[in-house]
Structures are given as structure tokens and as C-alpha cells.
Design a protein around this motif. Structure first.
Motif, PDB file in Angstrom:
ATOM      1  N   LEU A   6       0.956   1.934   2.908  1.00 59.46           N
ATOM      2  CA  LEU A   6       1.337   1.323   1.640  1.00 59.46           C
ATOM      3  C   LEU A   6       1.957  -0.055   1.877  1.00 59.46           C
ATOM      4  N   TYR A   7       2.832  -0.150   2.877  1.00 57.08           N
ATOM      5  CA  TYR A   7       3.432  -1.449   3.189  1.00 57.08           C
ATOM      6  C   TYR A   7       2.377  -2.431   3.672  1.00 57.08           C
ATOM      7  N   THR A   8       1.441  -1.952   4.474  1.00 55.69           N
ATOM      8  CA  THR A   8       0.393  -2.844   4.987  1.00 55.69           C
ATOM      9  C   THR A   8      -0.457  -3.399   3.848  1.00 55.69           C
ATOM     10  N   VAL A   9      -0.887  -2.543   2.941  1.00 56.68           N
ATOM     11  CA  VAL A   9      -1.747  -2.983   1.838  1.00 56.68           C
ATOM     12  C   VAL A   9      -0.962  -3.816   0.831  1.00 56.68           C
ATOM     13  N   ALA A  10       0.173  -3.292   0.368  1.00 51.79           N
ATOM     14  CA  ALA A  10       0.954  -4.017  -0.637  1.00 51.79           C
ATOM     15  C   ALA A  10       1.556  -5.285  -0.055  1.00 51.79           C
ATOM     16  N   GLY A  11       1.963  -5.243   1.202  1.00 49.94           N
ATOM     17  CA  GLY A  11       2.550  -6.424   1.831  1.00 49.94           C
ATOM     18  C   GLY A  11       1.548  -7.545   1.993  1.00 49.94           C
ATOM     19  N   SER A  12       0.317  -7.207   2.354  1.00 46.74           N
ATOM     20  CA  SER A  12      -0.691  -8.258   2.486  1.00 46.74           C
ATOM     21  C   SER A  12      -1.078  -8.823   1.122  1.00 46.74           C
ATOM     22  N   LEU A  13      -1.072  -7.983   0.077  1.00 46.44           N
ATOM     23  CA  LEU A  13      -1.356  -8.481  -1.273  1.00 46.44           C
ATOM     24  C   LEU A  13      -0.249  -9.404  -1.771  1.00 46.44           C
ATOM     25  N   MET A  14       0.997  -9.106  -1.396  1.00 45.99           N
ATOM     26  CA  MET A  14       2.120  -9.927  -1.823  1.00 45.99           C
ATOM     27  C   MET A  14       2.378 -11.097  -0.891  1.00 45.99           C
ATOM     28  N   ALA A  24       3.342  -8.198   7.149  1.00 41.59           N
ATOM     29  CA  ALA A  24       2.114  -7.469   6.825  1.00 41.59           C
ATOM     30  C   ALA A  24       0.869  -8.252   7.205  1.00 41.59           C
TER      31      ALA A  24
END
Length: 139
Positions: free
Chosen positions: A118-126, A131
Motif C-alpha cells: 500500500l505504501y509503495t503504490v500510494a507513495g509513488s502516486l503521491m 516510494a
């Protein structure tokens, strides 16, 4: 000098207060999220430092995979132990407590396995700096 009535009025008794030695799961999740924000999310100025370090991203990924693996092994041990205790439980109250403990262990495992990806996906989106160069998926 003092009579029994004076002593009983001066004593403090608080029978409504519960003493718990365990921290609630919500408090653990909140503290984990807070610590993640404090330690994992770095300012934009530090983006180059994390990603340009020669072994830091691999070190972070390895640490996350190691702790996730240990958490998974711990879950299996707890689950098997609870199943063994459930066989020897004599009354329904003990069995209910064991089932509740198994549920709590399963929730903890799901949280452990979901937070990294979740951190990897959401962090790269943000656009979070960590991330971008670190993959926290445990697989």
C-alpha cells in the motif's frame, strides 16, 4: 487521635478504573502510521539522498522483507499454538477466547502484508521520495 470514620473518608478507592497490560490494536495501528510518517516520509529535498545512496534502498527492502517474514512465521506459530490449545480447552469461554486470539492474529497478519505494498503504490502516486526507489512489497 483518628477514628475509623476519618480513615475511611480519607482513603481513595477507584474500582472503576481498569488496568490493562495490553495496548489496543487501534492504538498500535495509529502509532505505526504515525511512526511511518515520521521516519519513512522524507522531505522533497532529501529525495536524492535516499535514492542516490549506494546500498540504502536495498537495505530498507531487505529489512522490510525480513520483518515481514518473521511476522509471518510468528503468525503461523501463534495460529498452531492456539489450535493446539483449542483441542484441550474444556469450556466454551476458553474456546471463545482462543478464537478471538486467532482472529486478532489474523488481523495483524493482514495489516502486516498490506502496509508495504500500500505504501509503495500510494507513495509513488503521491510522489513520496522513498516510494520512488524502494519497493516495500514483501514478495
Amino acid at each position: 487521635m483518628f477514628n475509623e470514620e476519618d480513615r475511611s473518608n480519607n482513603t481513595v478507592s477507584n474500582s472503576n478504573q481498569k488496568s490493562s497490560r495490553f495496548v489496543s490494536p487501534r492504538r498500535i495501528v495509529a502509532m505505526t502510521a504515525l511512526l511511518s510518517v515520521v521516519f519513512l516520509v522524507q522531505p522533497v529535498a532529501a529525495q536524492g539522498v535516499v535514492c542516490s545512496a549506494s546500498k540504502l534502498p536495498q537495505l530498507i527492502e531487505g529489512f522490510f522483507q525480513l520483518t515481514t517474514g518473521l511476522g509471518l512465521i510468528g503468525f503461523v506459530v501463534v495460529w498452531q499454538g492456539d489450535s493446539l490449545f483449542e483441542v484441550f480447552a474444556t469450556n466454551h469461554e476458553q474456546k471463545a477466547k482462543i478464537k478471538e486470539h486467532k482472529r486478532a492474529a489474523l488481523k495483524a497478519l493482514i495489516t502486516l502484508l498490506v502496509l508495504g505494498p500500500l505504501y509503495t503504490v500510494a507513495g509513488s502516486l503521491m510522489g513520496l521520495p522513498l516510494a520512488e526507489c524502494v519497493d516495500l512489497a514483501p514478495w
